[in-house]
Design an enzyme around this catalytic site. Sequence first.
Site, PDB file in Angstrom:
ATOM      1  N   ASP A  72     -20.184  -7.847 -24.145  1.00 31.65           N
ATOM      2  CA  ASP A  72     -21.473  -6.962 -24.483  1.00 31.65           C
ATOM      3  C   ASP A  72     -22.303  -7.911 -25.553  1.00 31.65           C
ATOM      4  O   ASP A  72     -23.472  -8.047 -25.117  1.00 31.65           O
ATOM      5  CB  ASP A  72     -21.122  -5.682 -24.844  1.00 31.65           C
ATOM      6  CG  ASP A  72     -22.461  -4.889 -24.912  1.00 31.65           C
ATOM      7  OD1 ASP A  72     -23.345  -5.269 -24.809  1.00 31.65           O
ATOM      8  OD2 ASP A  72     -22.280  -3.592 -25.453  1.00 31.65           O
ATOM      9  N   LYS A 357       1.774   5.765  10.088  1.00 32.80           N
ATOM     10  CA  LYS A 357       1.476   6.424  11.307  1.00 32.80           C
ATOM     11  C   LYS A 357       1.162   7.886  11.103  1.00 32.80           C
ATOM     12  O   LYS A 357       1.285   8.495  10.353  1.00 32.80           O
ATOM     13  CB  LYS A 357       2.857   6.307  12.144  1.00 32.80           C
ATOM     14  CG  LYS A 357       3.783   7.442  11.722  1.00 32.80           C
ATOM     15  CD  LYS A 357       4.833   7.936  12.994  1.00 32.80           C
ATOM     16  CE  LYS A 357       4.328   9.019  13.622  1.00 32.80           C
ATOM     17  NZ  LYS A 357       4.378  10.399  13.252  1.00 32.80           N
ATOM     18  N   CYS A 437       7.244  13.343  13.552  1.00 31.31           N
ATOM     19  CA  CYS A 437       8.127  12.658  12.473  1.00 31.31           C
ATOM     20  C   CYS A 437       9.493  11.950  12.847  1.00 31.31           C
ATOM     21  O   CYS A 437       9.704  11.088  12.018  1.00 31.31           O
ATOM     22  CB  CYS A 437       8.524  13.983  11.736  1.00 31.31           C
ATOM     23  SG  CYS A 437       7.362  15.011  11.111  1.00 31.31           S
TER      24      CYS A 437
HETATM   25 MG    MG Z   1     -19.961  -3.022 -21.791  1.00 35.13          MG
END
Ligand code: MG
Length: 511
Positions: A72, A357, A437
Amino acid sequence: MAIDYSLYLVTDSTQAILGDKDLASVVEAAVEGGVTVVQYRDKKSETADLIRMGKRLRAITKKHNVPLLINDHVGVAQAVGADGVHLGQEDMDLGTAQRILGPDAIIGVTANNLSEAVVAASGGASYLGIGTVYATPTKENTKSIIGTAGVKRILDRLSTMDMAISTVAIGGLNDSNVQRVMFQSKAPSKGLDGVAVVSAIIAAQDPKAAAAGLRSSIGKVPVSMSPNAGENQNVETLLSQIPRIVKELGVKSPLCHNMTNLVVQNFAANVALCIGASPIMANYGEEAKDLAGLGGALVVNMGTVTPDGLTNYISAIRAYNEVGGPVLFDPVGAGATAVRRQSVKTLMSNGYFDLIKGNENEITTVLGESLVQQKGVDMGASTTDESAKAQLVKKLAARERNVVLMTGKTDYLSDGERTYAIKNGHDYLGNITGSGCTLGTTIAAFLAVHKGDKLLAALAGILMYEIAAEQAGEREDVKGPGTFVPAFLDQLYRIAQSASKDDSEWLRAAN
Ligand code: MG
Ligand code: 3NM
């Protein structure tokens, strides 16, 4: 300057993550352990403190020849002589940062979605931090969780832009998932350059060991996830190998570990026995650590999911993933309730499934897209468009880099490259409980014996199962679903027996 992004450390100075440790010492240990880029990220401190710590980190990273980026704060980056900055979407815009820092600076940008990625890439960002991959307590107000599917979408788009931009994934990444995330995110032409982590290193007891562990994991594609042997497209060639695979199953009698629902446990165990596998019904996840080492396969069938069950599935999936044992996921009723939809997401973010599946509803839920506009609660809505179904199955398999089977009157099987429609089976399978199953159980056993080509292993299981059903359904003594069940078990057994005697007559019914 060519940068190695493979293990990108983002720092955090909060009590919750750093604790009482000294950040500079943690970073030094992490760099010694194998971190290749460091981003100093501190959302709370005053500028003077940022510069003080930034200078310490600059000295450490310089000593180890690792780039340092500042989150930043472009001014802090300049003040400490960092190599560049990382910009979130709410930070200074890319163009301004480029003008201030000049052409040699490394400037990375956070991308949560396609448009953010495209804008940053077109603007000449050095790399993208793609996330949030998985939910993480480390960052407040993260945007959407995109999973490996979201990362892959972005990588796919970048590869069409033909741009030399590097990428790292971020959010909830740690030693238990970095290999899979690297593997599953890989777009056809390009994969991630690395992963970015915060807590996996900063919160670790031993940051150096944590970094070393991550670094070695990142470089390795797990054996179990190696790409499918997709070179064999010819159906005749595939079919010709099936009798040998069925025979091999009988010889090896692989462990077939079922974590399945209450309704089908007994039937699944019988099916496994009849085909020649060695079943164990074990729902306690801790047990999987021992079982996974026995060379078998795991079925995770969430037909009667509970909170405990979910925790157990996760331990078991991790245990099998770790040793490269195949895992089959049967997301029963995936779209039926909010709990099940969430369970699918939780499971898919915690492990790799060699094969998924399900029926059409389940597969579309897992994919997150529907073939047809769902009308209200009409869960039975279905498309008759065969090619659309095949495309959907192929798309999911390509996205997850595994094999996907969508069952129905016609079954669709794909590994993302090869896609086949299979029309065997019998109507009675729809009239008994657990036929889907136990097909999962059958396929899992085949995945355990035939590791080279998962799609072929699945095809062998499907054909054995469905042809046995046809044979049973046609028997004179079978009058309906009740008499069908024992006859079906018998026919499975007979096919296994005939395969052991090198008789492959049964396979003539394949279509
Ligand atoms: Mg940031
Ligand atoms: N950015 P951990 S997620 C700093 O999605 C950061 O852009 C994110 O922390 C994003 O490795 C995140 O501890 C935190 O999960 C990642």
